[in-house]
Scaffold this active site. Structure first.
Site, mmCIF file in Angstrom:
data_model
loop_
_atom_site.group_PDB
_atom_site.id
_atom_site.type_symbol
_atom_site.label_atom_id
_atom_site.label_comp_id
_atom_site.label_asym_id
_atom_site.label_seq_id
_atom_site.Cartn_x
_atom_site.Cartn_y
_atom_site.Cartn_z
ATOM 1 N N ASN A 172 8.202 -5.453 -1.171
ATOM 2 C CA ASN A 172 8.131 -4.306 -0.271
ATOM 3 C C ASN A 172 6.706 -4.306 0.273
ATOM 4 O OD1 ASN A 172 7.920 -1.886 1.067
ATOM 5 N ND2 ASN A 172 9.160 -0.764 -0.416
ATOM 6 N N TYR B 92 11.055 8.785 1.232
ATOM 7 C CA TYR B 92 11.011 7.725 0.224
ATOM 8 C C TYR B 92 11.694 8.075 -1.096
ATOM 9 C CZ TYR B 92 7.596 5.946 3.508
ATOM 10 O OH TYR B 92 6.977 5.507 4.647
ATOM 11 N N ALA C 59 3.189 -0.870 4.667
ATOM 12 C CA ALA C 59 2.553 -0.911 5.991
ATOM 13 C C ALA C 59 2.175 -2.325 6.425
ATOM 14 C CB ALA C 59 1.321 -0.013 6.019
ATOM 15 N N PRO D 123 0.792 -1.227 0.000
ATOM 16 C CA PRO D 123 0.000 0.000 0.000
ATOM 17 C C PRO D 123 0.826 1.280 0.000
ATOM 18 C CG PRO D 123 -0.150 -1.104 2.132
ATOM 19 C CD PRO D 123 0.568 -2.028 1.211
ATOM 20 N N ASN D 124 0.293 2.238 -0.726
ATOM 21 C CA ASN D 124 0.806 3.604 -0.838
ATOM 22 C C ASN D 124 2.071 3.727 -1.679
ATOM 23 O OD1 ASN D 124 -1.259 4.873 0.761
ATOM 24 N ND2 ASN D 124 -0.308 3.884 2.513
ATOM 25 N N HIS E 160 12.897 -2.426 1.747
ATOM 26 C CA HIS E 160 12.312 -1.167 2.200
ATOM 27 C C HIS E 160 13.185 -0.031 1.682
ATOM 28 C CE1 HIS E 160 9.492 -3.216 4.807
ATOM 29 N NE2 HIS E 160 10.485 -4.010 5.138
ATOM 30 N N ARG F 234 13.238 4.811 12.236
ATOM 31 C CA ARG F 234 11.983 5.562 12.204
ATOM 32 C C ARG F 234 11.164 5.268 13.460
ATOM 33 N NH1 ARG F 234 9.234 4.956 6.696
ATOM 34 N NH2 ARG F 234 8.138 6.789 7.499
ATOM 35 N N ARG G 124 4.797 11.161 -2.385
ATOM 36 C CA ARG G 124 4.549 10.860 -0.977
ATOM 37 C C ARG G 124 5.849 10.970 -0.188
ATOM 38 N NH1 ARG G 124 4.223 5.273 1.893
ATOM 39 N NH2 ARG G 124 3.560 5.936 3.952
ATOM 40 N N GLU H 175 12.815 -9.301 1.270
ATOM 41 C CA GLU H 175 12.018 -8.176 1.767
ATOM 42 C C GLU H 175 12.841 -6.910 1.582
ATOM 43 O OE1 GLU H 175 10.248 -6.516 6.029
ATOM 44 O OE2 GLU H 175 11.030 -8.562 5.926
#
Length: 146
Positions: free
Chosen positions: A73, A23, A76, A10-11, A102, A109, A18, A100
């Site tokens: 990725n 990012y 969330a 998502p996103n 990111h 964070r 964004r 995985e």
């Protein structure tokens, strides 16, 4: 033809606009084009993005059935989707590699981002290198013996 699925949660379709300070300014299409240009002939990078958890799980099932390596990725979903984790575990059981990735470093964070339910079933995790996280994952998959 070898296919690598590059799946995004998502996103991530909003990359480029964004939170570029977190990012980066590249879009997901930019990342896909860069990956496609970096792989040798005979390798296809199949980049997909969804905001829908069920669709993402379906793509993982497809990867299991077709024995396709995955760069994921989970965005969330990283922090709470046990359904996605259970689907990803099927890759591990089938001996299909899952990396995985990111863009940012989740450990630098907010505290809620420090836990990944996916990492425990992933072959490896690459985080914090911006769009290079994807390239590093694809490079590893191309070099791995699986």
């Amino acid at each position: 033809m070898t296919t690598i699925l590059v799946l995004n949660g998502p996103n991530l379709g909003r990359l480029g606009t964004r939170e570029p300070e977190v990012y980066g300014s590249e879009t997901l299409a930019d990342i896909g084009a860069s990956l496609a240009a970096s792989v040798p002939d005979g390798v296809e990078v199949d980049l997909r993005q969804t905001d829908d958890e069920a669709e993402l799980i379906g793509w993982i099932h497809e990867a299991v059935d077709r024995r396709l390596p995955v760069v994921l990725n989970p965005a969330a979903f990283t922090h709470y989707s046990y359904a996605l984790r259970d689907a990803a575990a099927q890759l591990k059981t089938a001996g299909v590699p899952l990396v995985e990735v990111h863009l940012s470093n989740p450990h630098a964070r907010e505290a809620f981002r420090h836990t990944s339910v996916i990492s425990g079933v992933a072959t490896g995790v690459i985080a914090g290198f911006g769009s290079d996280s994807y390239r590093l994952a694809v490079d590893w998959l191309l070099r791995s013996p699986s």
